[in-house]
Design an enzyme around this catalytic site. Sequence first.
Site, mmCIF file in Angstrom:
data_model
loop_
_atom_site.group_PDB
_atom_site.id
_atom_site.type_symbol
_atom_site.label_atom_id
_atom_site.label_comp_id
_atom_site.label_asym_id
_atom_site.label_seq_id
_atom_site.Cartn_x
_atom_site.Cartn_y
_atom_site.Cartn_z
ATOM 1 C CE1 TYR A 194 -49.238 -37.625 -38.379
ATOM 2 C CE2 TYR A 194 -49.283 -39.469 -36.842
ATOM 3 C CZ TYR A 194 -48.753 -38.256 -37.245
ATOM 4 O OH TYR A 194 -47.741 -37.704 -36.515
ATOM 5 C CE LYS A 233 -48.120 -23.648 -47.337
ATOM 6 N NZ LYS A 233 -47.287 -22.481 -46.974
ATOM 7 C CG ASP A 244 -46.004 -20.892 -43.987
ATOM 8 O OD1 ASP A 244 -47.182 -20.657 -43.663
ATOM 9 O OD2 ASP A 244 -45.506 -20.498 -45.063
ATOM 10 C CG ASP A 303 -46.583 -35.160 -34.863
ATOM 11 O OD1 ASP A 303 -46.505 -35.453 -33.657
ATOM 12 O OD2 ASP A 303 -45.733 -35.514 -35.708
ATOM 13 C CG ASP A 362 -42.809 -32.616 -30.834
ATOM 14 O OD1 ASP A 362 -43.767 -33.097 -30.199
ATOM 15 O OD2 ASP A 362 -41.815 -33.282 -31.190
HETATM 16 C C1 IPM Z 1 -47.281 -37.881 -30.859
HETATM 17 C C2 IPM Z 1 -46.251 -38.819 -31.405
HETATM 18 C C3 IPM Z 1 -46.958 -39.867 -32.238
HETATM 19 C C4 IPM Z 1 -47.619 -39.171 -33.401
HETATM 20 C C5 IPM Z 1 -46.069 -41.036 -32.716
HETATM 21 C C6 IPM Z 1 -45.379 -41.723 -31.558
HETATM 22 C C7 IPM Z 1 -46.834 -42.022 -33.537
HETATM 23 O O1 IPM Z 1 -45.294 -38.125 -32.138
HETATM 24 O O2 IPM Z 1 -48.195 -38.349 -30.163
HETATM 25 O O3 IPM Z 1 -47.181 -36.685 -31.117
HETATM 26 O O4 IPM Z 1 -46.967 -38.912 -34.421
HETATM 27 O O5 IPM Z 1 -48.795 -38.871 -33.299
HETATM 28 MG MG MG Z 2 -45.479 -36.014 -32.001
#
Ligand code: IPM
Ligand code: MG
Length: 368
Positions: A143, A194, A226, A250, A254
């Site tokens: 990032y 990784k 992975d 990240d 999710d």
């Molecule tokens: C998260 C989101 C953010 C990230 C975005 C909105 C920049 O996906 O907080 O997970 O990638 O960190």
């Molecule tokens: Mg995210």
Amino acid sequence: MTTTYRIAVLPGDGIGAEVTPEAVRVLQTVGKAAGLGFEFESALIGGAAIDATGGPLPPATLALCKRADAILFGAVGGPKWDHLPQEQRAERGLLALRKDLDLYANLRPARCFPMLVDASPLKRSVVEGTDIMVIRELTGGLYFGEPRGVSREADGSARGVNTMVYTSREIERVARVGFDVARKRRRKLASVDKANVLVVSTLWREIVTQLGKEYPDVALEHVLVDNCAMALVHKPTQFDTIVTENTFGDILSDEAAILAGSMGMLPSASLNHAGAGGKTVGIYEPVHGTAPDIAGKGIANPIAAILSAAMLLRYSLDRPTDADRIERAVFQVLEQGHRTGDIAARGEKAIGTKAMGDLIVQAVEIQY
Ligand code: IPM
Ligand code: MG
């Protein structure tokens, strides 16, 4: 004398603007019941800030956040600002804030609520009993690494670069949070990397292994990213605490959200444990994002935002029993069968954001 806490409120865009007020109401309820003073001050961030000021993180917002005891955050971004160059997009506001406050440890709990097992698209036999804490490094890696950018070659072709870079210091401080958190949970830490391909992961693995010697009571394992992605949907109950670098975290967080039934349930805390005088600076935000598809309809699930407020009490204000009360209130309202659209089973009645907020506020009141 009552203590007064200054809370910066940054609702942002999309459903962030709808769920954040519900979290504020819950904190006000706690304040009243527990005799805590809260001073809420709102500021612009993300797309809303771009529209009003031309940039995603106005100086006034940053200044407010620096003065605050904690930051309650909604979400940023949306189709309206997606055409902007990368460096000016709504998401930059959040990234800059994380970086500026040096919030390197992002805690994302993913717990499968027993009454929501059937809201998960995964089988009951897989998700039941899941209780994972994902700790994502938040201020380094791909990032923020340099060099980065897109260059144009003379022949018209282009070359894009992002760099995954970590110093041993950055690895050690987030790994330490991993061990400390694991110690308060089931004493199992999975460090995800990784290392079969990336040298930065080899360094990560070395540092974490070394640090592990200071935590002989925590069972450390190294998992390739992975493989971790697969194991999360195959046998999520094998995990307790996970620590990993920014981009991996990240993605995996999710994925872990699905285990909890819905993204609408997941809170997060972004912390800097080295705050002055032991104080922990923090941003508290739902993991779900702006959800442009349902924004403006009043149907978003406020639970992730409300559970983020509970994390705020726990980590920045050192009020664990008040945090417990909010979590219990949420649990009770779900137990009573109330559901927003994202967690309602087929044919089940769904209520809106405000109605869910009302029920949780009432449930919090009776905890005192
Ligand atoms: C998260 C989101 C953010 C990230 C975005 C909105 C920049 O996906 O907080 O997970 O990638 O960190
Ligand atoms: Mg995210």
